[in-house]
Design a protein around this motif. Structure first.
Motif, PDB file in Angstrom:
ATOM      1  N   GLU A  76       3.895  -2.173   1.011  1.00 21.74           N
ATOM      2  CA  GLU A  76       3.065  -1.404   1.933  1.00 21.74           C
ATOM      3  C   GLU A  76       1.834  -2.176   2.367  1.00 21.74           C
ATOM      4  O   GLU A  76       1.221  -2.890   1.564  1.00 21.74           O
ATOM      5  N   LEU A  77       1.485  -2.019   3.634  1.00 25.03           N
ATOM      6  CA  LEU A  77       0.221  -2.501   4.165  1.00 25.03           C
ATOM      7  C   LEU A  77      -0.551  -1.289   4.673  1.00 25.03           C
ATOM      8  O   LEU A  77      -0.006  -0.469   5.433  1.00 25.03           O
ATOM      9  N   PHE A  84       1.647   1.552   6.354  1.00 21.81           N
ATOM     10  CA  PHE A  84       2.857   1.020   6.968  1.00 21.81           C
ATOM     11  C   PHE A  84       3.734   0.431   5.850  1.00 21.81           C
ATOM     12  O   PHE A  84       3.276  -0.413   5.086  1.00 21.81           O
ATOM     13  N   ARG A  85       4.955   0.872   5.757  1.00 22.10           N
ATOM     14  CA  ARG A  85       5.869   0.324   4.751  1.00 22.10           C
ATOM     15  C   ARG A  85       6.828  -0.668   5.400  1.00 22.10           C
ATOM     16  O   ARG A  85       7.498  -0.341   6.381  1.00 22.10           O
ATOM     17  N   ILE A 200       0.564  -2.330  -2.627  1.00 26.41           N
ATOM     18  CA  ILE A 200      -0.177  -1.932  -1.430  1.00 26.41           C
ATOM     19  C   ILE A 200      -1.218  -2.998  -1.121  1.00 26.41           C
ATOM     20  O   ILE A 200      -2.091  -3.290  -1.939  1.00 26.41           O
ATOM     21  N   TYR A 201      -1.126  -3.584   0.056  1.00 30.57           N
ATOM     22  CA  TYR A 201      -2.143  -4.488   0.585  1.00 30.57           C
ATOM     23  C   TYR A 201      -3.010  -3.655   1.519  1.00 30.57           C
ATOM     24  O   TYR A 201      -2.514  -3.105   2.500  1.00 30.57           O
ATOM     25  N   GLY A 207     -13.558  -4.374   3.169  1.00 34.25           N
ATOM     26  CA  GLY A 207     -12.922  -5.571   2.645  1.00 34.25           C
ATOM     27  C   GLY A 207     -11.508  -5.284   2.179  1.00 34.25           C
ATOM     28  O   GLY A 207     -11.024  -4.145   2.205  1.00 34.25           O
ATOM     29  N   PHE A 208     -10.854  -6.311   1.720  1.00 29.53           N
ATOM     30  CA  PHE A 208      -9.450  -6.244   1.308  1.00 29.53           C
ATOM     31  C   PHE A 208      -9.327  -5.718  -0.124  1.00 29.53           C
ATOM     32  O   PHE A 208     -10.213  -5.907  -0.962  1.00 29.53           O
ATOM     33  N   ALA A 209      -8.187  -5.089  -0.417  1.00 28.46           N
ATOM     34  CA  ALA A 209      -7.840  -4.705  -1.787  1.00 28.46           C
ATOM     35  C   ALA A 209      -6.328  -4.823  -1.945  1.00 28.46           C
ATOM     36  O   ALA A 209      -5.571  -4.687  -0.969  1.00 28.46           O
ATOM     37  N   LEU A 210      -5.895  -5.078  -3.165  1.00 31.19           N
ATOM     38  CA  LEU A 210      -4.468  -5.144  -3.475  1.00 31.19           C
ATOM     39  C   LEU A 210      -4.196  -4.321  -4.728  1.00 31.19           C
ATOM     40  O   LEU A 210      -4.850  -4.503  -5.752  1.00 31.19           O
TER      41      LEU A 210
END
Length: 401
Positions: A76-77, A84-85, A200-201, A207-210
């Motif tokens: 997933e993003l 969005f998968r 999940i990105y 900011g970004f997380a994963l």
């Protein structure tokens, strides 16, 4: 001491190469700078391409992975809470990825090596490689206060970015390419159930997380942070609070938190050394290339190096065909640069940049809108999703000519 192949470095790359060579009756000895417990203590990635899964089967060390690993058919993003998968199985011709921690792979390979009675020389200090351009290379090192010399026919440099192998190649015989990113990843490992069945990105204005995982009871999470941040500035509570702000709201609501087992800040960089072969010395994995972890390519690129070198050395020893040696670097570098490009693309698309002006003069805000538009296309187009899926599961390994 004598062996056919001296392997410098006892991490997963060196261990996997050693196991595969052993299966072909090719003698090898591993020389490792630290002890085995230290090697197992390294916390690394856990998303395996099908090529690596196949190699572990071929090496005879896949049983526990198949019992405890988790197959992921999608990823997933999340873009500012919109999810969005990417259906990997649908868009990558039925392929998927395996979630199984690198530490566990290392543990399995160590056990197999010990069961086979193969030599691993831990805590070897002052390792040096000699005469690698000749047909009689050798390795010297100090172990237990005593000097040792290991004679061999080939040397596999699996000793990472800071190891001795790459530095053995003269400066005028290698070219290095590097891109250092202006942020790092703050990672936290915890004995808590994953917040989602698949990775999940998340891209947000913060900011970004994963959201990643190691098992059904162990999770790994990351936050994009400035390079100036210090680990002591981030308590567990502060990490969890910020993570909840970056994950999709429904996911954050069900997030299970707990004390960290391990916490660290890692800088992000792209790095490639060319060539990856010099005489009878071969660079493998991080000794030759580093990728930002966004595309989950680090361990997988190392595995594809191992696959190629294993085939090269098998042909040399089984068929006496030394012409295969010259194929190693070109084959590896084609895959390396593809992995570097995908990791660079994922990093650019999913992170926030504070840099002011791009080299072509484009201001940062304009550049960000270009990237946002491109990402929207890839996530809403079947063609775009297919590209992401094919790259994420990994392209097929290239065969020797």
């Amino acid at each position: 001491m004598k062996t056919q192949v001296a392997i410098i470095g006892g991490g997963p790359s060196g261990l996997l190469l050693g196991q595969l060579l052993h299966k072909q009756g090719i003698d090898n000895i591993i020389v490792e700078r630290v002890n085995g417990d230290y090697v197992l203590g390294r916390i690394r990635a856990g998303i395996l391409e099908q090529g690596l899964v196949g190699l572990l089967h071929e090496a005879g060390v896949a049983e526990r992975m198949m019992q405890e690993g988790h197959v992921h058919d999608g990823v997933e993003l999340s873009i500012n809470d919109e999810r969005f998968r990417i259906d990997l199985k649908k868009y990558a011709d039925g392929s998927s990825v395996m979630c199984y921690g690198q530490t566990e792979i290392t543990r399995d390979l160590m056990a197999a090596r010990e069961a086979a009675g193969l030599a691993t020389l831990y805590e070897a200090e002052n390792t040096e490689l000699h005469d690698v351009k000749t047909d009689s290379p050798y390795v010297t090192f100090i172990k237990d206060g005593e000097p040792h010399r290991l004679e061999c026919q080939f040397i596999a440099g699996c000793d990472g970015f800071h190891g001795v192998s790459r530095k053995t190649i003269p400066d005028d015989s290698r070219k290095e390419f590097e891109r250092v990113y202006p942020f790092g990843w703050l990672g936290l490992l915890s004995d808590t159930p994953p917040c989602n069945e698949e990775l999940i990105y998340a891209k947000t204005d913060r900011g970004f997380a994963l959201a990643s995982q190691r098992s059904s009871t162990r999770s790994r999470y990351y936050l994009q942070v400035p390079l100036t941040d210090k680990l002591e500035e981030w308590s567990d509570d502060a990490f969890w609070a910020e993570l909840k702000k970056r994950l999709p709201a429904d996911v954050a609501e069900g997030l299970v938190t707990g004390p960290s087992i391990e916490k660290s800040i890692a800088p992000l960089r792209s790095f490639v050394c060319e060539p990856m072969q010099y005489g009878n010395l071969f660079l493998v994995g991080d000794a030759a290339h580093i990728v930002p972890p966004t595309g989950a390519k680090g361990l997988n690129l190392a595995a594809s190096d191992v696959a190629t070198l294993y085939k090269v050395l098998t042909r040399v020893f089984k068929e006496g065909d030394r012409s295969a040696i010259a194929q190693y670097s070109p084959i590896c570098l084609r895959r390396v640069w593809n992995g570097e490009r995908f990791s660079w693309w994922m990093t650019n698309m999913m992170h926030n940049f504070d840099e002011g002006v791009a080299k072509d003069g484009t201001d940062r805000d304009t550049q960000q809108r270009f990237m946002d538009s491109e990402l929207h296309y890839y996530l809403t187009s079947e063609a775009g999703q297919r590209v992401i899926a094919e790259q994420y599961v990994g392209l097929p390994y290239e065969e020797l000519a």
